[in-house]
Design an enzyme around this catalytic site. Structure first.
Site, short mmCIF file in Angstrom:
data_model
loop_
_atom_site.label_atom_id
_atom_site.label_comp_id
_atom_site.label_asym_id
_atom_site.label_seq_id
_atom_site.Cartn_x
_atom_site.Cartn_y
_atom_site.Cartn_z
N ASP A 1 32.08 -27.61 -10.00
CA ASP A 1 32.60 -26.76 -8.93
C ASP A 1 31.68 -26.77 -7.71
O ASP A 1 32.13 -26.47 -6.60
CB ASP A 1 32.79 -25.33 -9.45
CG ASP A 1 33.92 -25.29 -10.46
OD1 ASP A 1 33.68 -25.61 -11.64
OD2 ASP A 1 35.07 -24.99 -10.06
N ARG B 1 38.12 -17.42 -3.94
CA ARG B 1 37.19 -17.62 -5.08
C ARG B 1 35.87 -18.13 -4.49
O ARG B 1 35.87 -18.88 -3.52
CB ARG B 1 37.74 -18.64 -6.10
CG ARG B 1 38.97 -18.16 -6.85
CD ARG B 1 39.40 -19.15 -7.94
NE ARG B 1 38.53 -19.07 -9.13
CZ ARG B 1 38.62 -19.95 -10.13
NH1 ARG B 1 39.46 -20.98 -10.07
NH2 ARG B 1 37.83 -19.83 -11.19
N ARG C 1 44.27 -23.86 -10.23
CA ARG C 1 42.83 -23.75 -10.47
C ARG C 1 42.28 -25.15 -10.61
O ARG C 1 43.00 -26.12 -10.66
CB ARG C 1 42.50 -22.88 -11.69
CG ARG C 1 43.42 -22.93 -12.92
CD ARG C 1 43.47 -24.14 -13.70
NE ARG C 1 42.15 -24.72 -13.96
CZ ARG C 1 42.01 -26.01 -14.26
NH1 ARG C 1 43.03 -26.81 -14.31
NH2 ARG C 1 40.80 -26.49 -14.50
N GLY C 2 40.94 -25.23 -10.58
CA GLY C 2 40.28 -26.54 -10.57
C GLY C 2 39.74 -26.78 -9.17
O GLY C 2 40.49 -26.67 -8.19
N ALA C 3 38.46 -27.08 -9.06
CA ALA C 3 37.82 -27.13 -7.74
C ALA C 3 38.59 -27.96 -6.72
O ALA C 3 38.96 -27.46 -5.65
CB ALA C 3 36.38 -27.63 -7.91
N GLN D 1 41.22 -23.17 -20.75
CA GLN D 1 41.66 -24.36 -20.02
C GLN D 1 41.64 -25.60 -20.92
O GLN D 1 42.47 -26.50 -20.79
CB GLN D 1 40.75 -24.63 -18.80
CG GLN D 1 40.88 -23.65 -17.66
CD GLN D 1 39.90 -22.50 -17.73
OE1 GLN D 1 39.49 -22.07 -18.82
NE2 GLN D 1 39.50 -21.97 -16.59
N ASN E 1 29.48 -25.33 -13.06
CA ASN E 1 30.72 -25.72 -13.70
C ASN E 1 31.16 -24.59 -14.63
O ASN E 1 30.48 -23.56 -14.75
CB ASN E 1 30.56 -27.05 -14.46
CG ASN E 1 31.91 -27.67 -14.81
OD1 ASN E 1 32.78 -27.82 -13.96
ND2 ASN E 1 32.07 -28.00 -16.08
N LYS E 2 32.29 -24.80 -15.31
CA LYS E 2 32.83 -23.76 -16.17
C LYS E 2 31.80 -23.22 -17.15
O LYS E 2 31.02 -24.00 -17.73
CB LYS E 2 34.04 -24.33 -16.94
CG LYS E 2 34.77 -23.37 -17.83
CD LYS E 2 35.20 -22.09 -17.11
CE LYS E 2 35.95 -22.39 -15.87
NZ LYS E 2 35.97 -21.27 -14.91
#
Ligand SMILES: CSC[C@H]1O[C@H](OP(=O)(O)O)[C@H](O)[C@@H]1O
Length: 349
Positions: free
Chosen positions: A239, A95, A52-54, A198, A249-250
């Site tokens: 993201d 995603r 995970r993580g853009a 996270q 973003n998150k």
């Protein structure tokens, strides 16, 4: 900077006939890898947050495309692209919010369309370039972002934007690493980042290995912390950054940005140009990933909520450009982002 010391954590390892992914669902207590031997396995790993993580999901998808190409017999890249299209589309659907996934696959489609008989080698070289360019971008952004931070500052970061989310060193966490190394950052706070944690599971673990003592806070404690004056910068990843600077973003980033503006702290978004989407005019046009409500009804797999309770689980939010003080990319820094400043660096949408 001694970058090598930060490269011990490698979430993505290309092994020639498979892609080995550090299973981030198990960290920090279990260090285990998932071996992906085809593109379908990579797509599942992206959707299930193994990786995970853009930037990291863009890199993983690029290697997934290389796996999809194994065994494809085509005279040139255009013919190969026609055969690979369904597999690339399935990877892209893993995603919806991080534009790095779409960007990486679009870049591979472009090089394939122009490739000749050596298309397989061209494809693999481009996947490797996507990964190596991301690492170089992170190291450069670390210096650019750290230079904005006044010595002795306290910073708050959200989610995980370190080596686990990228090709290495990290985006926002790369700025924090550089800022600590340069003596500009005195105190690091990390918000836990419910529901997937996270921050609590990944960010503080990464920083602990660097010898950086981060202080974990509950997401809901951020405004209270900023009221004490302990935070001068909120430093986050992204993201998807739109043409006007609105940033996805998150989930929780928007709340931190509102609190920062109210308490006189600044907001820095750190992301490579692969996260900038000039084709999306503003944040209302970004698809926000909605994940299984069950992720909210339990902690670390243990149900914490009574049966029958409903949950709403968007995993990103959009911070309007007006609440962002600086966007740091490897192409340069956009202060007080607006469309004109974004076009100066990234061209017209
Ligand atoms: C440099 S990572 C960017 C971004 O990706 C994370 O989302 P997720 O953990 O769901 O993949 C988070 O939004 C980070 O800020």
């Amino acid at each position: 900077m001694d970058f090598e010391r930060y490269d011990r954590i490698r979430p993505i390892r290309w092994e020639g006939d498979q892609l080995s992914l550090l299973d981030q669902r198990r960290l920090p207590f279990v260090v285990e890898h998932v071996a992906c031997r085809d593109s379908e396995a990579v797509g599942r790993a992206i959707h299930d947050l193994v990786v995970r993580g853009a930037p990291a999901i863009g890199i993983a998808a690029a290697w997934g495309a290389v796996l999809a190409a194994r065994g494809v017999d085509a005279v040139d890249g255009a013919a190969a692209l026609a055969r690979l299209a369904p597999a690339l589309d399935r990877l892209q659907a893993a995603r919806p919010t991080a534009v790095n996934l779409m960007w990486a696959l679009a870049r591979l489609r472009r090089v394939l369309a122009a490739a000749g008989a050596d298309w397989a080698a061209v494809l693999e070289a481009e996947a490797r370039a996507i990964e190596t360019e991301d690492l170089a971008a992170n190291r450069h952004m670390g210096a650019l972002g750290a230079a904005l931070i006044e010595p002795g500052s306290g910073v708050l970061t959200h989610c995980n934007t370190g080596s686990l989310a990228t090709a290495g060193f990290g985006t926002a966490l790369g700025v924090i690493r550089a800022g600590v190394a340069e003596g500009r950052i005195g105190r690091v706070f990390a918000s836990e980042t419910r529901p997937w944690l996270q921050g609590a599971r990944l960010t503080v673990w990464e920083l602990l290995q660097d010898g950086i003592a981060a202080t974990l806070i509950a997401d809901g404690a951020a405004a209270h912390l900023m009221k004490t004056g302990a935070v001068q910068w909120v430093i986050v990843g992204a993201d998807r950054i739109c043409a006007n600077g609105d940033t996805a973003n998150k989930i929780g980033t928007y709340s931190h940005a509102i609190a920062a503006r109210h308490h006189g702290a600044k907001v820095m978004v750190v992301a490579p140009s692969s996260t900038v989407d000039m084709a999306t005019a503003h944040g209302d046009d970004i698809e926000i990933e909605m994940r299984d409500p069950a992720e909210l009804l339990s902690v670390a797999g243990t149900r914490t909520v009574a049966e029958g309770v409903q949950a709403w689980n968007p995993v990103f939010d959009v911070t309007p450009a007006g609440l962002i003080d600086a966007i740091v990319t490897e192409r340069g820094v956009v202060m007080a982002p607006d469309r004109a400043r974004m076009q100066a660096l990234f061209g017209p949408g």
